[in-house]
Scaffold this motif. Sequence first.
Motif, PDB file in Angstrom:
ATOM      1  N   ARG A 171       1.006  -1.112  -0.048  1.00 45.60           N
ATOM      2  CA  ARG A 171      -0.076  -0.199   0.091  1.00 45.60           C
ATOM      3  C   ARG A 171       0.892   1.404  -0.133  1.00 45.60           C
ATOM      4  N   ASP A 172       1.815   0.943   0.681  1.00 47.13           N
ATOM      5  CA  ASP A 172       2.765   2.416   0.799  1.00 47.13           C
ATOM      6  C   ASP A 172       3.382   2.512  -0.841  1.00 47.13           C
ATOM      7  N   ALA A 173       3.930   1.614  -1.276  1.00 47.86           N
ATOM      8  CA  ALA A 173       4.397   1.628  -2.671  1.00 47.86           C
ATOM      9  C   ALA A 173       3.243   2.238  -3.520  1.00 47.86           C
ATOM     10  N   GLU A 174       2.121   1.682  -3.436  1.00 45.86           N
ATOM     11  CA  GLU A 174       1.197   2.021  -4.208  1.00 45.86           C
ATOM     12  C   GLU A 174       0.699   3.725  -4.056  1.00 45.86           C
ATOM     13  N   ALA A 175       1.002   4.129  -3.059  1.00 43.86           N
ATOM     14  CA  ALA A 175       0.534   5.649  -2.612  1.00 43.86           C
ATOM     15  C   ALA A 175       1.828   6.436  -3.321  1.00 43.86           C
ATOM     16  N   SER A 188      -3.657  -0.490 -10.992  1.00 43.33           N
ATOM     17  CA  SER A 188      -4.485  -1.212 -10.123  1.00 43.33           C
ATOM     18  C   SER A 188      -3.888  -2.092  -8.945  1.00 43.33           C
ATOM     19  N   VAL A 189      -4.596  -2.227  -7.958  1.00 44.58           N
ATOM     20  CA  VAL A 189      -3.858  -3.093  -7.016  1.00 44.58           C
ATOM     21  C   VAL A 189      -4.833  -4.133  -6.436  1.00 44.58           C
ATOM     22  N   ASN A 190      -4.471  -5.300  -6.299  1.00 46.19           N
ATOM     23  CA  ASN A 190      -5.146  -6.681  -5.746  1.00 46.19           C
ATOM     24  C   ASN A 190      -4.372  -7.268  -4.629  1.00 46.19           C
ATOM     25  N   VAL A 191      -4.811  -7.095  -3.538  1.00 49.83           N
ATOM     26  CA  VAL A 191      -4.161  -7.686  -2.324  1.00 49.83           C
ATOM     27  C   VAL A 191      -5.229  -8.699  -1.471  1.00 49.83           C
ATOM     28  N   ILE A 228      -0.568  -4.387  -9.815  1.00 55.66           N
ATOM     29  CA  ILE A 228       0.172  -5.003  -8.470  1.00 55.66           C
ATOM     30  C   ILE A 228      -0.754  -5.991  -7.863  1.00 55.66           C
ATOM     31  N   ARG A 229      -0.025  -7.270  -7.778  1.00 58.96           N
ATOM     32  CA  ARG A 229      -1.001  -8.325  -7.195  1.00 58.96           C
ATOM     33  C   ARG A 229      -0.027  -8.888  -6.232  1.00 58.96           C
ATOM     34  N   ALA A 230      -0.670  -9.063  -4.765  1.00 57.66           N
ATOM     35  CA  ALA A 230       0.019  -9.381  -3.637  1.00 57.66           C
ATOM     36  C   ALA A 230      -0.981 -10.805  -3.211  1.00 57.66           C
ATOM     37  N   GLU A 231      -0.254 -12.069  -2.877  1.00 56.55           N
ATOM     38  CA  GLU A 231      -1.176 -13.149  -2.526  1.00 56.55           C
ATOM     39  C   GLU A 231      -0.322 -14.106  -1.905  1.00 56.55           C
ATOM     40  N   ARG A 256       2.365  -6.560 -13.200  1.00 60.99           N
ATOM     41  CA  ARG A 256       2.333  -6.836 -14.615  1.00 60.99           C
ATOM     42  C   ARG A 256       1.782  -5.493 -15.348  1.00 60.99           C
ATOM     43  N   ASP A 257       2.462  -5.344 -16.517  1.00 59.04           N
ATOM     44  CA  ASP A 257       2.438  -4.136 -17.544  1.00 59.04           C
ATOM     45  C   ASP A 257       2.155  -4.560 -18.640  1.00 59.04           C
TER      46      ASP A 257
END
Length: 468
Positions: A171-175, A188-191, A228-231, A256-257
């Motif tokens: 989330r910090d990197a996303e911000a 887009s971010v999916n965690v 960004i996907r974190a799982e 992914r880009d």
Amino acid sequence: MGATSEEVAEARGNWTAWTLPQDRDIADAAKSALLDSGEGGRLAFRIQRKSGEVGWLQEFVAPLQGPVSLGFLRDVTAERLSAEAFATARNFATMTTVAGRMSHRSANALSVVIAALDLLSQTPLSLRNRMFLADAQEAAKEMESLVRALQGVAFGGVSKPEKIDLQAAVRDAEATIRRSAPENIDLSVNVDAGLKDCVAGASAMKIALMTLLLNAIDCLPEGGEIEIRAENTCLDPRQAERHGLSPGPYVQVAVRDSRDTSGVQAEVDDPETDLASSLMPSTNFVSLYSLIRHFGGLLLSEIIPDEGAEIRFVLPACEPGRQERATSDKMLGRAKPSARLLLVDDDRRMRRIVTDWLLAEGYDVHRAASGDEAVAMIGGGLRPELIATDIVMPGIMQGNDVVWAARQLIENLPAIYLSAYPSDTVVARRTCAPGDIVLAKPLERTVFLNAVRRAVASCELQTAQILH
């Protein structure tokens, strides 16, 4: 801005009155120059808020008639801070890459110097020369502390793995990216809701995330999509064995880009290294690959037809209650002096000095200058009883790859990993298999030879050793 509407109205037409005193003359001169040009423009200046905090204002000024001008004011503090963080992340990624290379080469060179001084100390010397030798040994110790510090910089100042809140890190990197990335980037971010914590270093995690995201942005000069996907994930025994890791729970972060991948070869022999290295600049790849592997993880990549590319890293998930057995020295015994060893290191000086140590102890030593050469020797029939290998080397096959390949043919083969990076960071309790030993360069003769004896004698033990 921390000011009332009345204060804003009072300052109208002279916003630079809020400027920090040390910047005021420059800001006034810049504004006058814009008005005198007859075209106007933008200027930014630092202000002192009523709370005492320093912020940034941007003013757009346009001359009208005579002394009258038009101005618009905007608080750009958040944007400036984000841009600075963005630039710092880029500079830090470059710095860690350079520091990693410097520490690796310095550790190898210093190992040779220490070994030479050790040999010299065993020869008859005059009192004067012994004084010079003592000074040289003291200088070598000082250099060793500097190399250790450089190794810390290469890994963001982190020498020990720790528990990382991965969701917060993402989330910090996303911000940061949302505030600083170009407007034509759709992020887009999916965690996973139940995303586990992982084992890494706090600074190292920031470096890894920003390296992947900055690489994705750089590959989309005309704009595009980044996800960004974190799982949570899991490595089964077969996957874990392939990469020299332990099976069990891990966490995965993927970026992914939507870049054009028409010029990238998707069919490669080793998707972990070949493909990833073609999807980012080589300096960034070397830094990121070393960082992730040394925290016990994987760096993987994938081409998605007609969609783009994905680079992801996998790190060990935290497992409360995990315990590791201690090894009893009574179980180690002594290695047979005629044991056949394979030494793998790309530094010829390291190969020569370590070979000299081993031959003096009666070992049968075979040498390889790269992981690729070592695997070829094993494929050609060499059956070592111990492998001592550098971890990061030129070519496709790295140290852990050599060990994995050898163990497909030689059961319970012990291994010693020689690393120019912090030893506990290298292991992260995952990278090496049970019974393996990790030694941090610069090497010391006694420590290395003791490790060889322990490795050969303890090939049946099921505990990873960390020697300093």
